[in-house]
Each structure stands twice: as C-alpha cells, then as structure tokens.
Motif scaffolding. Structure first.
Motif, PDB file in Angstrom:
ATOM      1  N   THR A 245       0.798  -1.273   0.057  1.00  0.00           N
ATOM      2  CA  THR A 245      -0.096  -0.003  -0.028  1.00  0.00           C
ATOM      3  C   THR A 245       0.781   1.204   0.021  1.00  0.00           C
ATOM      4  OG1 THR A 245      -0.017  -0.065   2.277  1.00  0.00           O
ATOM      5  CG2 THR A 245      -1.872  -1.091   1.228  1.00  0.00           C
ATOM      6  N   LYS A 246       1.984   1.221   0.322  1.00  0.00           N
ATOM      7  CA  LYS A 246       2.904   2.396   0.550  1.00  0.00           C
ATOM      8  C   LYS A 246       2.413   3.494   1.453  1.00  0.00           C
ATOM      9  CE  LYS A 246       5.265   2.800  -3.710  1.00  0.00           C
ATOM     10  NZ  LYS A 246       5.067   1.531  -4.372  1.00  0.00           N
ATOM     11  N   GLY A 247       1.603   2.824   2.571  1.00  0.00           N
ATOM     12  CA  GLY A 247       0.950   3.332   3.665  1.00  0.00           C
ATOM     13  C   GLY A 247      -0.407   4.173   3.414  1.00  0.00           C
ATOM     14  N   ASP A 248      -0.698   4.138   2.047  1.00  0.00           N
ATOM     15  CA  ASP A 248      -1.586   4.993   1.687  1.00  0.00           C
ATOM     16  C   ASP A 248      -3.141   4.149   2.080  1.00  0.00           C
ATOM     17  OD1 ASP A 248      -0.133   7.084   0.434  1.00  0.00           O
ATOM     18  OD2 ASP A 248       0.275   5.618  -1.486  1.00  0.00           O
ATOM     19  N   PRO A 249      -4.286   4.866   1.809  1.00  0.00           N
ATOM     20  CA  PRO A 249      -4.329   6.298   1.670  1.00  0.00           C
ATOM     21  C   PRO A 249      -4.319   7.359   2.862  1.00  0.00           C
ATOM     22  CG  PRO A 249      -6.540   5.506   1.733  1.00  0.00           C
ATOM     23  CD  PRO A 249      -5.485   4.244   2.005  1.00  0.00           C
ATOM     24  N   ALA A 250      -3.460   8.445   2.439  1.00  0.00           N
ATOM     25  CA  ALA A 250      -3.381   9.406   3.638  1.00  0.00           C
ATOM     26  C   ALA A 250      -2.781   8.839   5.027  1.00  0.00           C
ATOM     27  CB  ALA A 250      -4.533  10.276   3.836  1.00  0.00           C
ATOM     28  N   TYR A 251      -1.561   8.039   5.002  1.00  0.00           N
ATOM     29  CA  TYR A 251      -0.926   7.400   6.200  1.00  0.00           C
ATOM     30  C   TYR A 251      -2.033   6.442   6.896  1.00  0.00           C
ATOM     31  CZ  TYR A 251       1.926  11.640   5.268  1.00  0.00           C
ATOM     32  OH  TYR A 251       2.728  12.544   4.561  1.00  0.00           O
ATOM     33  N   GLN A 252      -3.060   5.940   6.356  1.00  0.00           N
ATOM     34  CA  GLN A 252      -3.993   5.305   6.954  1.00  0.00           C
ATOM     35  C   GLN A 252      -3.383   3.819   7.266  1.00  0.00           C
ATOM     36  OE1 GLN A 252      -7.193   6.107   8.280  1.00  0.00           O
ATOM     37  NE2 GLN A 252      -6.081   7.783   7.888  1.00  0.00           N
ATOM     38  N   THR A 253      -2.491   3.436   6.490  1.00  0.00           N
ATOM     39  CA  THR A 253      -1.750   2.090   6.457  1.00  0.00           C
ATOM     40  C   THR A 253      -0.244   1.957   6.723  1.00  0.00           C
ATOM     41  OG1 THR A 253      -1.359   1.642   4.190  1.00  0.00           O
ATOM     42  CG2 THR A 253      -3.636   0.860   5.259  1.00  0.00           C
ATOM     43  N   ASP A 254       0.145   3.402   7.103  1.00  0.00           N
ATOM     44  CA  ASP A 254       1.698   3.517   7.533  1.00  0.00           C
ATOM     45  C   ASP A 254       1.941   2.977   8.841  1.00  0.00           C
ATOM     46  OD1 ASP A 254       3.369   4.643   5.500  1.00  0.00           O
ATOM     47  OD2 ASP A 254       2.218   6.581   5.533  1.00  0.00           O
ATOM     48  N   THR A 255       3.244   2.377   9.021  1.00  0.00           N
ATOM     49  CA  THR A 255       3.863   2.057  10.347  1.00  0.00           C
ATOM     50  C   THR A 255       5.080   3.105  10.485  1.00  0.00           C
ATOM     51  OG1 THR A 255       5.251   0.524   9.321  1.00  0.00           O
ATOM     52  CG2 THR A 255       3.102  -0.353  10.448  1.00  0.00           C
ATOM     53  N   LEU A 256       5.620   3.142  11.371  1.00  0.00           N
ATOM     54  CA  LEU A 256       6.701   4.064  11.850  1.00  0.00           C
ATOM     55  C   LEU A 256       7.744   4.151  10.795  1.00  0.00           C
ATOM     56  CD1 LEU A 256       7.242   3.995  15.632  1.00  0.00           C
ATOM     57  CD2 LEU A 256       6.235   5.965  14.311  1.00  0.00           C
ATOM     58  N   VAL A 257       8.241   2.864  10.419  1.00  0.00           N
ATOM     59  CA  VAL A 257       9.439   2.893   9.395  1.00  0.00           C
ATOM     60  C   VAL A 257       8.916   3.336   7.940  1.00  0.00           C
ATOM     61  CG1 VAL A 257      10.582   0.878  10.368  1.00  0.00           C
ATOM     62  CG2 VAL A 257       8.855   0.454   8.623  1.00  0.00           C
ATOM     63  N   THR A 258       7.634   3.039   7.509  1.00  0.00           N
ATOM     64  CA  THR A 258       7.454   3.667   6.255  1.00  0.00           C
ATOM     65  C   THR A 258       7.125   5.170   6.388  1.00  0.00           C
ATOM     66  OG1 THR A 258       4.915   3.119   6.867  1.00  0.00           O
ATOM     67  CG2 THR A 258       6.351   1.498   5.355  1.00  0.00           C
ATOM     68  N   TYR A 259       6.465   5.557   7.664  1.00  0.00           N
ATOM     69  CA  TYR A 259       6.316   6.951   7.905  1.00  0.00           C
ATOM     70  C   TYR A 259       7.690   8.022   8.071  1.00  0.00           C
ATOM     71  CZ  TYR A 259       4.592  11.254  10.115  1.00  0.00           C
ATOM     72  OH  TYR A 259       4.162  12.468  10.192  1.00  0.00           O
ATOM     73  N   LEU A 260       8.572   7.221   8.236  1.00  0.00           N
ATOM     74  CA  LEU A 260       9.942   8.073   8.522  1.00  0.00           C
ATOM     75  C   LEU A 260      10.321   8.016   7.050  1.00  0.00           C
ATOM     76  CD1 LEU A 260      12.879   6.146   8.624  1.00  0.00           C
ATOM     77  CD2 LEU A 260      11.820   5.479  10.692  1.00  0.00           C
ATOM     78  N   TYR A 261      10.294   6.889   6.225  1.00  0.00           N
ATOM     79  CA  TYR A 261      10.832   7.051   4.797  1.00  0.00           C
ATOM     80  C   TYR A 261      10.029   8.220   4.159  1.00  0.00           C
ATOM     81  CZ  TYR A 261      11.991   5.159   0.225  1.00  0.00           C
ATOM     82  OH  TYR A 261      12.396   5.001  -0.919  1.00  0.00           O
ATOM     83  N   LYS A 262       8.998   8.280   4.219  1.00  0.00           N
ATOM     84  CA  LYS A 262       8.268   9.355   3.535  1.00  0.00           C
ATOM     85  C   LYS A 262       8.645  10.794   3.997  1.00  0.00           C
ATOM     86  CE  LYS A 262       3.851   7.051   2.594  1.00  0.00           C
ATOM     87  NZ  LYS A 262       2.327   6.908   2.885  1.00  0.00           N
ATOM     88  N   LEU A 263       8.779  11.084   5.253  1.00  0.00           N
ATOM     89  CA  LEU A 263       9.485  12.165   5.766  1.00  0.00           C
ATOM     90  C   LEU A 263      10.731  12.433   5.146  1.00  0.00           C
ATOM     91  CD1 LEU A 263       8.333  12.161   9.714  1.00  0.00           C
ATOM     92  CD2 LEU A 263       7.311  13.366   7.736  1.00  0.00           C
ATOM     93  N   ALA A 264      11.528  11.474   5.160  1.00  0.00           N
ATOM     94  CA  ALA A 264      12.888  11.812   4.635  1.00  0.00           C
ATOM     95  C   ALA A 264      12.960  12.048   3.195  1.00  0.00           C
ATOM     96  CB  ALA A 264      14.036  10.624   5.371  1.00  0.00           C
ATOM     97  N   PHE A 265      12.467  11.019   2.213  1.00  0.00           N
ATOM     98  CA  PHE A 265      12.668  10.957   1.015  1.00  0.00           C
ATOM     99  C   PHE A 265      11.685  11.560   0.224  1.00  0.00           C
ATOM    100  CE2 PHE A 265      15.135   7.680   2.805  1.00  0.00           C
ATOM    101  CZ  PHE A 265      16.581   7.955   2.509  1.00  0.00           C
ATOM    102  N   TYR A 266      10.581  11.823   0.846  1.00  0.00           N
ATOM    103  CA  TYR A 266       9.330  12.387   0.044  1.00  0.00           C
ATOM    104  C   TYR A 266       9.250  13.722   0.384  1.00  0.00           C
ATOM    105  CZ  TYR A 266       7.399   8.044  -1.841  1.00  0.00           C
ATOM    106  OH  TYR A 266       7.303   6.818  -2.646  1.00  0.00           O
ATOM    107  N   ASN A 267       9.082  14.229   1.797  1.00  0.00           N
ATOM    108  CA  ASN A 267       8.941  15.574   2.273  1.00  0.00           C
ATOM    109  C   ASN A 267      10.238  16.296   2.540  1.00  0.00           C
ATOM    110  OD1 ASN A 267       6.309  14.779   2.140  1.00  0.00           O
ATOM    111  ND2 ASN A 267       6.446  14.120   4.304  1.00  0.00           N
ATOM    112  N   GLY A 268      11.500  15.403   2.373  1.00  0.00           N
ATOM    113  CA  GLY A 268      12.683  16.355   2.862  1.00  0.00           C
ATOM    114  C   GLY A 268      12.894  16.562   4.270  1.00  0.00           C
ATOM    115  N   LYS A 269      12.206  16.001   5.166  1.00  0.00           N
ATOM    116  CA  LYS A 269      12.354  16.329   6.684  1.00  0.00           C
ATOM    117  C   LYS A 269      12.985  15.429   7.220  1.00  0.00           C
ATOM    118  CE  LYS A 269       7.510  18.532   6.687  1.00  0.00           C
ATOM    119  NZ  LYS A 269       6.207  18.437   7.125  1.00  0.00           N
ATOM    120  N   GLN A 270      14.520  15.756   6.831  1.00  0.00           N
ATOM    121  CA  GLN A 270      15.496  14.565   7.374  1.00  0.00           C
ATOM    122  C   GLN A 270      15.579  14.601   9.012  1.00  0.00           C
ATOM    123  OE1 GLN A 270      17.185  12.679   5.587  1.00  0.00           O
ATOM    124  NE2 GLN A 270      16.822  13.542   3.493  1.00  0.00           N
ATOM    125  N   GLY A 271      15.480  15.766   9.719  1.00  0.00           N
ATOM    126  CA  GLY A 271      15.348  15.729  11.185  1.00  0.00           C
ATOM    127  C   GLY A 271      14.259  15.129  11.725  1.00  0.00           C
TER     128      GLY A 271
END
Length: 301
Positions: A245-271
């Motif tokens: 699912t890639k955590g979609d739709p809208a983070y509904q199936t995300d876990t912490l590891v997929t969520y942090l991946y999105k933050l880092a590489f999709y949203n550019g929020k490395q910190g």
C-alpha cells in the motif's frame, strides 16, 4: 622453532594485545555500519537538518515536537502497535503449534518442513506482491478460486477500506513470520530428551500435562529468543507495508518505518525522520528489555 618457543619470545604487550587484534576487523565493521549510523541518527534528531541531510545546528527537541504535532503521527503509531502485537502474538502461537506437529515422526516430514520454510526463504517483496495479486478484486487468484469452486458469482472487493487492506498486510506478516518461530522452537523441541516424556507417561501424565510441565519450560529459552527477535524484525518491517500500500491512503496503513521513509525522502524532513527513528528505537528498547526481564524473573522463580 617450536610453537611454544615462538609464543615465549612474544613480548608481554603483544600477548595482551593479540586477542584484540583478532577481533579488530569485527569491531571496525560494527563501528562503521552500526555505531556511527546510530550516533548520526541521534545527532540528526536533535539538529536542524537540510533536505540534503546536512546538519546546520542544534535544534533541541524541535524535531520531536514537530513530529508529535502532525495529526497523522498518532494513527501511524497506533498502526505500528497493532501491527507488531498481532503479527508477533499470532505468528508465535501458530509457529509453536506447527513446531509441535513437525516434531512428530510421520511419513513425509522432511517434505513438510521444506514447504514450511519456503515463505521464510522467499524475499518479503515477492511475498507481499503475491498477496497483493491474490486479493485483487479484478484479477486476483482468491476470487478466481472461489468462482471455480462455485462459492461466489461476482468478484468480491477484499479491500474496501484502508482497515481491510491493513488487515491483509497483517495476515501477510503472520504468514511470512511463522516459519522463523516454527524452526526456532523446533530446534528447542529436538533437544529435549525423550526420557522426560517416558517418565511422565509412566506416572500417568496426559498430553497437556506433558506440554505445560515439560515442553513449555524446556523450550522457554528458544521461545524467548524467537519472540524478542520477532518484536524487532516485525516492528522494523518495511517491505510488506510498502509493497502492498505504501502506507496509503493518507497514512492510513503506514507504520513508523514507512512513515519516516516518507518524511525523509518524499518530504525532505530529514530531522523529523531521524526523530521518528529515535522514537521507534526507544520503544523497541523498552519493550524488549521489559519482556526479557519479566521472562528471566519467571525463570528464576
């Protein structure tokens, strides 16, 4: 020159340093690939980090506060807890039962063991892709099988909601985790001397008395190792959720590891991604420590 003479000629300093020289390559590799990355992630979590990963300065707890202020974080965290608990508990129970069955002597036992280990030997991406194909509404194998058997007339949508899709991800996680538990427990079962069961049979003990008074206490260490490793592996599992699912739709199936991946590489929020990683590391450390301490205490009683 004999080996004894050669050893005697070594200086005291060299003799003391020799064991450390032998383990030096392992220490160097652990430092490069484990210790330094952990230190870097912790540093990034408390720093202001650019989209390219460059550390600009100290940020305190700003990254953690930003993460916790995100409305989707609570959903992601609850998904992670549900995902970990259900996969670990159910795979442990089912894996233990399967290990008991495979420990019996029957014709074709080697083939049965080979079949059980197959899901574990296959990569998680392939497993998740197969499950995604099986439950597809339009061309999935599950609907095709049920139609062939005459149980349904029209295709069933097996994933009408994000919760339903997440349930299938959990089912996939259980399926691929069972073999690890099974063979870890099976190794413990095979180390139990048959004389214990023979003596219990002479004393008139039934199957469940043997199970709870002999089998469980003697495989407890194997079961503890399997459970702790499962908690770590499942909590950090990325391929299944991401492939299905890639955590979609809208983070509904995300876990912490997929969520942090999105933050880092999709949203550019490395910190913030580093902060999520530290949160996950802390949760795992606490859970594994509590479980092991409680298990050891029960063993000492």
């Amino acid at each position: 020159m004999s080996k004894k003479t050669s050893a005697a000629n070594k200086s005291p300093l060299l003799r003391r340093a020799e064991p450390y020289l032998w383990i030096a390559p392992s220490i160097i590799l652990m430092t490069i690939f484990i210790i330094i990355p952990i230190f870097t992630v912790f540093r990034m979590a408390f720093s202001e980090v650019s989209k390219t990963g460059r550390i600009r300065g100290f940020a305190g707890f700003a990254n953690f506060l930003n993460v916790m202020d995100n409305p989707e974080f609570s959903k992601v965290l609850s998904n992670t807890v549900v995902w970990t608990i259900l996969v670990v508990v159910l795979s442990t129970v089912l894996g233990f039962i399967l290990a008991l069955l495979l420990n019996n002597k029957f014709k074709g036992r080697k083939i049965a063991r080979a079949i059980v280990v197959f899901p574990w030997a296959t990569t998680l991406v392939i497993q998740a892709s197969a499950w995604k194909f099986i439950i597809n509404k339009d061309y999935g194998a599950l609907n095709a099988l049920l139609k062939t058997m005459g149980l349904i007339q029209t295709n069933i949508d097996w994933t009408p909601t994000p919760e339903a899709f997440f349930a299938w991800e959990i089912a996939c996680g259980i399926f691929v985790t069972i073999p690890f538990v099974c063979f870890t427990v099976l190794s413990g079962l095979q180390s139990i001397d048959d004389s214990y069961y023979e003596a219990a049979t002479v004393d008139g003990a039934g199957y469940f008395q043997k199970l709870f008074n002999i089998t469980l206490p003697l495989v407890k260490n194997s079961l503890t190792v399997a459970t702790v490793l499962n908690i770590i592996y499942v909590f950090n599992s990325f391929p299944i959720v991401w492939t299905m699912t890639k955590g979609d739709p809208a983070y509904q199936t995300d876990t912490l590891v997929t969520y942090l991946y999105k933050l880092a590489f999709y949203n550019g929020k490395q910190g913030e991604a580093a902060a999520v990683s530290v949160i996950g590391f802390t949760i795992l450390l606490i859970c594994a420590s509590v479980y092991m301490v409680s298990t050891l205490k029960k063993g000492d009683e």
